[in-house]
Structure formats: C-alpha cells, structure tokens
Design a protein around this motif. Structure first.
Motif, PDB file in Angstrom:
ATOM      1  N   THR A  76      -1.945  26.894  -9.435  1.00  0.00           N
ATOM      2  CA  THR A  76      -2.310  26.804 -10.846  1.00  0.00           C
ATOM      3  C   THR A  76      -1.682  27.922 -11.649  1.00  0.00           C
ATOM      4  N   ILE A  77      -1.132  27.587 -12.825  1.00  0.00           N
ATOM      5  CA  ILE A  77      -0.769  28.575 -13.834  1.00  0.00           C
ATOM      6  C   ILE A  77      -1.762  28.447 -14.979  1.00  0.00           C
ATOM      7  N   ASP A  78      -2.451  29.539 -15.267  1.00  0.00           N
ATOM      8  CA  ASP A  78      -3.384  29.616 -16.391  1.00  0.00           C
ATOM      9  C   ASP A  78      -2.612  30.229 -17.558  1.00  0.00           C
ATOM     10  N   ILE A  79      -2.226  29.374 -18.517  1.00  0.00           N
ATOM     11  CA  ILE A  79      -1.359  29.814 -19.601  1.00  0.00           C
ATOM     12  C   ILE A  79      -2.182  30.058 -20.860  1.00  0.00           C
ATOM     13  N   GLU A  80      -1.786  31.072 -21.624  1.00  0.00           N
ATOM     14  CA  GLU A  80      -2.386  31.288 -22.936  1.00  0.00           C
ATOM     15  C   GLU A  80      -1.284  31.709 -23.897  1.00  0.00           C
ATOM     16  N   LEU A  81      -0.962  30.818 -24.828  1.00  0.00           N
ATOM     17  CA  LEU A  81      -0.033  31.127 -25.910  1.00  0.00           C
ATOM     18  C   LEU A  81      -0.828  31.090 -27.205  1.00  0.00           C
ATOM     19  N   VAL A  82      -0.687  32.118 -28.038  1.00  0.00           N
ATOM     20  CA  VAL A  82      -1.500  32.206 -29.259  1.00  0.00           C
ATOM     21  C   VAL A  82      -0.606  32.399 -30.479  1.00  0.00           C
ATOM     22  N   ASP A  83      -1.048  31.875 -31.616  1.00  0.00           N
ATOM     23  CA  ASP A  83      -0.374  32.049 -32.906  1.00  0.00           C
ATOM     24  C   ASP A  83       1.092  31.629 -32.852  1.00  0.00           C
ATOM     25  N   VAL A  84       1.359  30.521 -32.168  1.00  0.00           N
ATOM     26  CA  VAL A  84       2.727  30.029 -32.018  1.00  0.00           C
ATOM     27  C   VAL A  84       3.123  29.270 -33.279  1.00  0.00           C
ATOM     28  N   MET A  85       4.304  29.563 -33.826  1.00  0.00           N
ATOM     29  CA  MET A  85       4.763  28.912 -35.049  1.00  0.00           C
ATOM     30  C   MET A  85       6.106  28.211 -34.862  1.00  0.00           C
ATOM     31  N   HIS A  86       6.554  28.042 -33.611  1.00  0.00           N
ATOM     32  CA  HIS A  86       7.846  27.418 -33.357  1.00  0.00           C
ATOM     33  C   HIS A  86       7.667  26.071 -32.661  1.00  0.00           C
ATOM     34  N   ASP A  87       8.710  25.256 -32.685  1.00  0.00           N
ATOM     35  CA  ASP A  87       8.695  23.976 -31.995  1.00  0.00           C
ATOM     36  C   ASP A  87       8.770  24.175 -30.485  1.00  0.00           C
ATOM     37  N   ASN A  88       8.425  23.086 -29.752  1.00  0.00           N
ATOM     38  CA  ASN A  88       8.602  23.024 -28.294  1.00  0.00           C
ATOM     39  C   ASN A  88       7.756  24.058 -27.556  1.00  0.00           C
ATOM     40  N   ALA A  89       6.615  24.410 -28.117  1.00  0.00           N
ATOM     41  CA  ALA A  89       5.739  25.357 -27.422  1.00  0.00           C
ATOM     42  C   ALA A  89       5.225  24.715 -26.144  1.00  0.00           C
ATOM     43  N   ALA A  90       5.384  25.405 -25.034  1.00  0.00           N
ATOM     44  CA  ALA A  90       5.002  24.867 -23.725  1.00  0.00           C
ATOM     45  C   ALA A  90       5.168  25.966 -22.690  1.00  0.00           C
ATOM     46  N   LEU A  91       4.734  25.696 -21.473  1.00  0.00           N
ATOM     47  CA  LEU A  91       5.046  26.615 -20.377  1.00  0.00           C
ATOM     48  C   LEU A  91       6.553  26.787 -20.269  1.00  0.00           C
ATOM     49  N   ILE A  92       7.277  25.672 -20.241  1.00  0.00           N
ATOM     50  CA  ILE A  92       8.748  25.672 -20.237  1.00  0.00           C
ATOM     51  C   ILE A  92       9.181  24.880 -21.463  1.00  0.00           C
ATOM     52  N   SER A  93       9.858  25.519 -22.391  1.00  0.00           N
ATOM     53  CA  SER A  93      10.100  24.856 -23.672  1.00  0.00           C
ATOM     54  C   SER A  93      11.174  23.780 -23.593  1.00  0.00           C
ATOM     55  N   ASP A  94      12.269  24.014 -22.851  1.00  0.00           N
ATOM     56  CA  ASP A  94      13.393  23.069 -22.868  1.00  0.00           C
ATOM     57  C   ASP A  94      13.936  22.848 -21.459  1.00  0.00           C
ATOM     58  N   LEU A  95      14.087  21.569 -21.089  1.00  0.00           N
ATOM     59  CA  LEU A  95      14.680  21.203 -19.802  1.00  0.00           C
ATOM     60  C   LEU A  95      16.012  20.511 -20.019  1.00  0.00           C
ATOM     61  N   GLY A  96      16.991  20.846 -19.149  1.00  0.00           N
ATOM     62  CA  GLY A  96      18.283  20.177 -19.152  1.00  0.00           C
ATOM     63  C   GLY A  96      18.399  19.206 -17.995  1.00  0.00           C
ATOM     64  N   THR A  97      19.495  18.475 -17.958  1.00  0.00           N
ATOM     65  CA  THR A  97      19.713  17.420 -16.976  1.00  0.00           C
ATOM     66  C   THR A  97      19.542  17.938 -15.547  1.00  0.00           C
ATOM     67  N   GLY A  98      18.766  17.204 -14.758  1.00  0.00           N
ATOM     68  CA  GLY A  98      18.576  17.525 -13.349  1.00  0.00           C
ATOM     69  C   GLY A  98      17.389  18.398 -13.048  1.00  0.00           C
ATOM     70  N   ALA A  99      16.689  18.890 -14.059  1.00  0.00           N
ATOM     71  CA  ALA A  99      15.540  19.763 -13.812  1.00  0.00           C
ATOM     72  C   ALA A  99      14.423  19.005 -13.102  1.00  0.00           C
ATOM     73  N   LEU A 100      13.711  19.713 -12.235  1.00  0.00           N
ATOM     74  CA  LEU A 100      12.598  19.145 -11.473  1.00  0.00           C
ATOM     75  C   LEU A 100      11.418  20.104 -11.536  1.00  0.00           C
ATOM     76  N   ILE A 101      10.279  19.618 -12.039  1.00  0.00           N
ATOM     77  CA  ILE A 101       9.028  20.372 -12.039  1.00  0.00           C
ATOM     78  C   ILE A 101       8.031  19.552 -11.229  1.00  0.00           C
ATOM     79  N   LYS A 102       7.385  20.163 -10.210  1.00  0.00           N
ATOM     80  CA  LYS A 102       6.534  19.366  -9.334  1.00  0.00           C
ATOM     81  C   LYS A 102       5.388  20.189  -8.756  1.00  0.00           C
ATOM     82  N   ASN A 103       4.366  19.450  -8.294  1.00  0.00           N
ATOM     83  CA  ASN A 103       3.247  20.022  -7.527  1.00  0.00           C
ATOM     84  C   ASN A 103       2.573  21.184  -8.253  1.00  0.00           C
TER      85      ASN A 103
END
Length: 289
Positions: A76-103
């Motif tokens: 588990t990742i317990d994430i806390e982002l606060v007062d975000v004012m930009h697009d694509n807010a996330a644990l990982i903001s941008d993925l390119g071709t071939g990226a794999l996030i799992k489990n």
C-alpha cells in the motif's frame, strides 16, 4: 552532484534483475529526484507499505513521462497531496507507451483547488494522464479525491485521462470517494477516455459526491469508446447511462462475496475476499485487510 546532475551514490537497493527496491518514502523521493535522468525507464518494486505525503508534489512526473514498470507486490502507498492547482494530479501524473503499474493498493487523498476559470483537470488517484498504450493491472484504490474546483474536472477514480490507444485496465477496483459540490464530469474508473480503451474484470464502488448537474459516468466518460471485457461492475448507478456491458450490483453483493466471485469468473483466482472482514475484494492474493 545536484548542480551538474551526476548521479549521487545510490540510496536505493537493486536486486539481481536490476529492479529497484522501494522500502521508504525517502527511497521514493530519491527515485523521483532522478526522474529526468533515467528513472522514467526504471523497473521498481514496492517492498512494504509506505506513506508518501509531500504537499503538492506528485511522485512521478510531469516533465518526463514514466515508461517503466512499478510492481506494488500487494503493498500500500498512503498518498496525501494537498492544495494542488495543476492538471494530472495523481501518484504518477503521466505515463508513456509501455508503462506497467501492477499489484498496488493506493489509499489516502488528493485535494485540488480551483475556480470556474482555473480548474485542475484529469485527477486520478493512481495515474493522471496516459500518452501511449499502457497496462494498469491488479490495482485497488481506496483513496479520495477532494476538490473545490468548479465545473468540468474530468477526474477518475483510477485514471484521469486515457490518451493511449488500447490501454488496458485489468483487475482494477476503485472504492474511494470523489467529493466536490461544484465539480462535474467525473468517472468512477476513468475521467475521460479519448481513444479506444479496454477495461477487464473491474469494478467501480465509487461514491460520487459532486454536482448533480453532471454528465459523469460510474465507469468511464465517453463510455461507447470503451471495450468492457470479462465482467465490469458498478454498485450504484448515480451518474450517466449504464453501458449494456456493465452490470449493476447491490451493496449486499459486495459484502456477500458475489462481486468477488463474478470478477474472478469461472476459473480466475486473482480476487480475494475474507467475508466478514474485507469490505470488498482485493485484486491480489496476499493482502492486509
């Protein structure tokens, strides 16, 4: 050194297969500090549960996209982002071709700020924006998105925006909340699918506390461009038209294990649920309730 961008001695261990072993939030921060100098192609594994609470800073992105592999190994990742004012807010903001996030299990919260003329769009608890074909597999998010933005924010429980043709979400559950009294146009799993998208063996248990003047969808906005395969489920149909390939289940079906059974299909064993203990299925074999 920091000024000339040569690598400092590695703070993070690598195994014999050159997979970086992440054990602390400091390890994650060290990886992120070299994100522009090769880390975007790394193979990484999460070795234990980690808290990642760093204000407005996303872990990966956005200047360079992440093309590598990140294996949560059921942690588990317990994430806390606060007062975000930009697009694509996330644990990982941008993925390119071939990226794999799992489990991976993500919990915590992402909190965005904005107004009618300045909206933080495409928030996702796991990924903000995909720019090429990617795979998100065996992922559970119970993280919440909270926003003061007004109007179309196109937030998604898992992924904000899919721009990668034939990207796949497989064995994915979102069981968090999207909260914003004046926010509109959100998706339970995906905020906006701009190109062909595949969702397999997945479910949205999202609670959408957003404007009722909304064109959202409990799975994905732009739903007719999505291929629903192997059973896709929602537990309540609050926003949008339920696609004929998506099945509506009751909350009792989650507690009783019916959803877990359906997600696994006839022969699958990916999803696990301890009845009376787990509120919902988990998309990996070993987990901490």
């Amino acid at each position: 050194c920091d000024s000339c961008y040569y690598w400092k001695p590695a703070m993070v261990e690598r195994d014999l297969n050159s997979v970086w072993q992440l054990k602390t939030s400091e390890d994650m921060a060290w990886i992120a500090s070299y994100y522009h100098y090769g880390a975007e192609f790394f193979k990484m594994a999460l070795c234990n549960d980690i808290e990642y609470k760093r204000g407005t800073d996303r872990w990966m992105g956005p200047t360079n996209w992440f093309y590598g592999t990140f294996d949560g190994q059921g942690n588990t990742i317990d994430i806390e982002l606060v007062d975000v004012m930009h697009d694509n807010a996330a644990l990982i903001s941008d993925l390119g071709t071939g990226a794999l996030i799992k489990n991976l299990h993500v919990t915590g919260s992402i909190n965005t700020l904005g107004s009618a003329n300045d909206v933080a769009s495409f928030t996702g608890t796991v990924v903000g924006y995909t720019h090429g074909k990617v795979l998100l597999e065996n992922i559970l998010s119970t993280a919440n998105i909270n926003t003061s933005c007004v109007g179309d924010i196109s937030a998604g429980g898992i992924l904000g925006y899919n721009g990668g043709q034939n990207s796949v979400l497989r064995n994915v559950i979102y069981a968090g909340e999207i909260n914003g009294a004046e926010a509109k146009n959100c998706g339970g799993l995906i905020g906006w699918a701009s190109t062909a998208t595949i969702i397999e063996h997945s479910a949205s248990l999202a609670k959408m506390n957003i404007s009722t003047d909304d064109s959202g969808n409990m799975i994905s906005r732009n739903p007719n461009i999505v291929d629903y395969s192997g059973g896709v489920y929602v537990v309540e149909d609050v926003f949008g038209t339920l696609h004929e390939a998506v099945q509506l289940l009751s909350p009792e079906a989650v507690a009783s294990g019916e959803l877990c059974y359906k997600l696994n299909g006839i022969t699958g064993t990916t999803f696990k649920q301890t009845l009376g203990t787990d509120e919902h299925p988990w998309p990996f074999g070993e987990h901490a309730p």
